[in-house]
Design a protein around this motif. Sequence first.
Motif, PDB file in Angstrom:
ATOM      1  N   ASP A  44       0.827  -1.209   0.000  1.00  0.00           N
ATOM      2  CA  ASP A  44       0.000   0.000   0.000  1.00  0.00           C
ATOM      3  C   ASP A  44       0.860   1.258   0.000  1.00  0.00           C
ATOM      4  N   ALA A  45       1.935   1.243   0.796  1.00  0.00           N
ATOM      5  CA  ALA A  45       2.820   2.404   0.826  1.00  0.00           C
ATOM      6  C   ALA A  45       3.507   2.604  -0.522  1.00  0.00           C
ATOM      7  N   LEU A  46       3.906   1.503  -1.172  1.00  0.00           N
ATOM      8  CA  LEU A  46       4.540   1.611  -2.482  1.00  0.00           C
ATOM      9  C   LEU A  46       3.557   2.135  -3.514  1.00  0.00           C
ATOM     10  N   LEU A  47       2.323   1.632  -3.494  1.00  0.00           N
ATOM     11  CA  LEU A  47       1.315   2.105  -4.440  1.00  0.00           C
ATOM     12  C   LEU A  47       1.077   3.601  -4.260  1.00  0.00           C
ATOM     13  N   ALA A  48       0.981   4.054  -3.014  1.00  0.00           N
ATOM     14  CA  ALA A  48       0.773   5.478  -2.751  1.00  0.00           C
ATOM     15  C   ALA A  48       1.945   6.301  -3.269  1.00  0.00           C
ATOM     16  N   ALA A  49       3.166   5.789  -3.083  1.00  0.00           N
ATOM     17  CA  ALA A  49       4.352   6.504  -3.557  1.00  0.00           C
ATOM     18  C   ALA A  49       4.371   6.586  -5.078  1.00  0.00           C
ATOM     19  N   LEU A  50       4.005   5.500  -5.746  1.00  0.00           N
ATOM     20  CA  LEU A  50       3.988   5.502  -7.212  1.00  0.00           C
ATOM     21  C   LEU A  50       2.896   6.411  -7.755  1.00  0.00           C
ATOM     22  N   GLN A  51       1.744   6.421  -7.117  1.00  0.00           N
ATOM     23  CA  GLN A  51       0.661   7.309  -7.551  1.00  0.00           C
ATOM     24  C   GLN A  51       1.057   8.768  -7.385  1.00  0.00           C
ATOM     25  N   ASP A  52       1.722   9.070  -6.272  1.00  0.00           N
ATOM     26  CA  ASP A  52       2.213  10.425  -6.051  1.00  0.00           C
ATOM     27  C   ASP A  52       3.238  10.798  -7.111  1.00  0.00           C
ATOM     28  N   ALA A  53       4.143   9.877  -7.404  1.00  0.00           N
ATOM     29  CA  ALA A  53       5.166  10.132  -8.412  1.00  0.00           C
ATOM     30  C   ALA A  53       4.558  10.318  -9.792  1.00  0.00           C
ATOM     31  N   ALA A  54       3.550   9.538 -10.107  1.00  0.00           N
ATOM     32  CA  ALA A  54       2.928   9.607 -11.435  1.00  0.00           C
ATOM     33  C   ALA A  54       2.272  10.956 -11.686  1.00  0.00           C
ATOM     34  N   SER A  55       1.882  11.650 -10.633  1.00  0.00           N
ATOM     35  CA  SER A  55       1.205  12.940 -10.803  1.00  0.00           C
ATOM     36  C   SER A  55       2.169  14.062 -11.187  1.00  0.00           C
ATOM     37  N   THR A  56       3.468  13.847 -11.023  1.00  0.00           N
ATOM     38  CA  THR A  56       4.438  14.916 -11.276  1.00  0.00           C
ATOM     39  C   THR A  56       5.568  14.501 -12.215  1.00  0.00           C
ATOM     40  N   SER A  57       5.542  13.279 -12.720  1.00  0.00           N
ATOM     41  CA  SER A  57       6.725  12.745 -13.416  1.00  0.00           C
ATOM     42  C   SER A  57       6.375  12.176 -14.779  1.00  0.00           C
ATOM     43  N   ASP A  58       7.399  12.105 -15.632  1.00  0.00           N
ATOM     44  CA  ASP A  58       7.271  11.448 -16.930  1.00  0.00           C
ATOM     45  C   ASP A  58       7.656   9.977 -16.840  1.00  0.00           C
ATOM     46  N   ILE A  59       8.555   9.659 -15.910  1.00  0.00           N
ATOM     47  CA  ILE A  59       9.103   8.316 -15.752  1.00  0.00           C
ATOM     48  C   ILE A  59       9.293   8.055 -14.263  1.00  0.00           C
ATOM     49  N   ILE A  60       9.116   6.802 -13.851  1.00  0.00           N
ATOM     50  CA  ILE A  60       9.392   6.405 -12.477  1.00  0.00           C
ATOM     51  C   ILE A  60      10.414   5.273 -12.501  1.00  0.00           C
ATOM     52  N   ILE A  61      11.423   5.381 -11.650  1.00  0.00           N
ATOM     53  CA  ILE A  61      12.412   4.311 -11.490  1.00  0.00           C
ATOM     54  C   ILE A  61      12.303   3.788 -10.061  1.00  0.00           C
ATOM     55  N   THR A  62      12.220   2.468  -9.929  1.00  0.00           N
ATOM     56  CA  THR A  62      12.266   1.854  -8.600  1.00  0.00           C
ATOM     57  C   THR A  62      13.521   0.999  -8.491  1.00  0.00           C
ATOM     58  N   SER A  63      13.932   0.761  -7.260  1.00  0.00           N
ATOM     59  CA  SER A  63      15.026  -0.189  -7.038  1.00  0.00           C
ATOM     60  C   SER A  63      14.621  -1.133  -5.918  1.00  0.00           C
ATOM     61  N   GLY A  64      14.975  -2.414  -6.110  1.00  0.00           N
ATOM     62  CA  GLY A  64      14.676  -3.431  -5.110  1.00  0.00           C
ATOM     63  C   GLY A  64      13.307  -4.045  -5.281  1.00  0.00           C
ATOM     64  N   GLY A  65      13.088  -5.161  -4.585  1.00  0.00           N
ATOM     65  CA  GLY A  65      11.765  -5.757  -4.511  1.00  0.00           C
ATOM     66  C   GLY A  65      11.309  -6.522  -5.727  1.00  0.00           C
ATOM     67  N   ILE A  66      12.237  -7.003  -6.590  1.00  0.00           N
ATOM     68  CA  ILE A  66      11.794  -7.730  -7.789  1.00  0.00           C
ATOM     69  C   ILE A  66      12.429  -9.109  -7.899  1.00  0.00           C
ATOM     70  N   SER A  67      13.076  -9.581  -6.842  1.00  0.00           N
ATOM     71  CA  SER A  67      13.615 -10.940  -6.877  1.00  0.00           C
ATOM     72  C   SER A  67      12.492 -11.943  -6.631  1.00  0.00           C
ATOM     73  N   LYS A  68      12.853 -13.224  -6.476  1.00  0.00           N
ATOM     74  CA  LYS A  68      11.834 -14.275  -6.399  1.00  0.00           C
ATOM     75  C   LYS A  68      11.559 -14.746  -4.969  1.00  0.00           C
ATOM     76  N   GLY A  69      12.157 -14.080  -3.984  1.00  0.00           N
ATOM     77  CA  GLY A  69      11.930 -14.482  -2.608  1.00  0.00           C
ATOM     78  C   GLY A  69      10.684 -13.847  -2.014  1.00  0.00           C
ATOM     79  N   GLU A  70      10.609 -13.898  -0.687  1.00  0.00           N
ATOM     80  CA  GLU A  70       9.507 -13.270   0.028  1.00  0.00           C
ATOM     81  C   GLU A  70       9.781 -11.767   0.174  1.00  0.00           C
ATOM     82  N   TYR A  71       8.727 -11.034   0.487  1.00  0.00           N
ATOM     83  CA  TYR A  71       8.799  -9.590   0.749  1.00  0.00           C
ATOM     84  C   TYR A  71       9.289  -8.807  -0.469  1.00  0.00           C
ATOM     85  N   GLU A  72       9.012  -9.330  -1.657  1.00  0.00           N
ATOM     86  CA  GLU A  72       9.403  -8.619  -2.880  1.00  0.00           C
ATOM     87  C   GLU A  72       8.251  -7.706  -3.270  1.00  0.00           C
TER      88      GLU A  72
END
Length: 401
Positions: free
Chosen positions: A236-264
Amino acid sequence: MNTQELLATTVDEHAELVRALLEPALAKRGTETVLLADALDRITAAVVLSPVDLPLFRNAQMDGFAVLSSDVATVPVTLPVVGEIAARATTPGALEPGTVVRIMTGAVVPEGADAVVPLEDTDGEGDSVTVAHSRDAGEYVRERGSDLHEGDQLLPAGIRLAPRHLAALAAAGLSSVDVVVRPRVAVVTTGAELVRPGREVELGEIYDSNLVALSAALRSVGAEVTIATRVGDDVDALLAALQDAASTSDIIITSGGISKGEYEVVRELLGFLRGTVGEIAMQPGGPQATADIAGIPVIGFPGNPVSTQISFEVFIAPLLREASLLPAAQKRMLTLVGDVSSVEGKRQFLRGKVVDGDRVEVVAGPGSHLVAGLAASDVLIDVPADTTELGDGDSVETWTL
């Protein structure tokens, strides 16, 4: 809803996928007016026409004496000095034939004078001066509009403003210029273990270097960082951050959280956003992701700091350099120092340091956590996916950092 596995499997294929996602966002940027103090490295949005003649008025090119050229046709000749004109706002009286006026560089040339005799071509002080060299009409006189006329093109559209361009704008009396809006990019780093540099860390916590590195890397290639924030392992916190970013940005870059383990957390959220995530045949930087939120492209990098920085250099930096009219990163062939082993089937980007101008040595191992090794490097050594061994003296392609 599950994420879709990336169709691209090679570095080049994923680079093309990222290009296809980002080019529309980079192409639709608007324009804005900025002060000259803020205009360095910006791109002109339209042709700039000069509002004035340049030079603004007829002025002296040298320190010396304003003369009528026919009075100094035969030399040496001694003439009376009837006045002095400094480089400041003034309307001098007309020069009478048979006289001269002492004049400073940039000062208004009086009516009646058609040449300037440089100081070094004269002798004498006080009320008269002896001219040793004759001068033709027009010598050492800058005519009004001889550089540019009012209404002429001062600067073309679509150029990156350097100091010389800003000087021309200022010389024409302009205090601002219309420029293309910089690419606006948001950075969101993820991970409950991340803490702000400068804070005390507890066991298991690490300093968030990716937020610093990505923000700096973006600015270095002409982008504006709209948001730079970190979130924990909370969808939920990530979604809120991305929605906030989308309102002011042309592109969003994230880092982390895309591996195959837990808590990704990024991988989990991308499932709801119909994103793609998967493994690219490269090391470091294998996990890569893409998505779209509110029409804004999201590019997901792995969280290990070296992987993040190399992913940026490979997939994002070339596009932003193009958009900002910056030269592409230099690539050149160098001679390898020592032997190197590489993983079969993976394109590897080793960290290297140039020695003796045309040789390169590996600085650190292939680990994606070796930030000090990357800091000590000045190039990436690009090892093809089908190469497993390189020997001392082999030629390798390098990317300048």
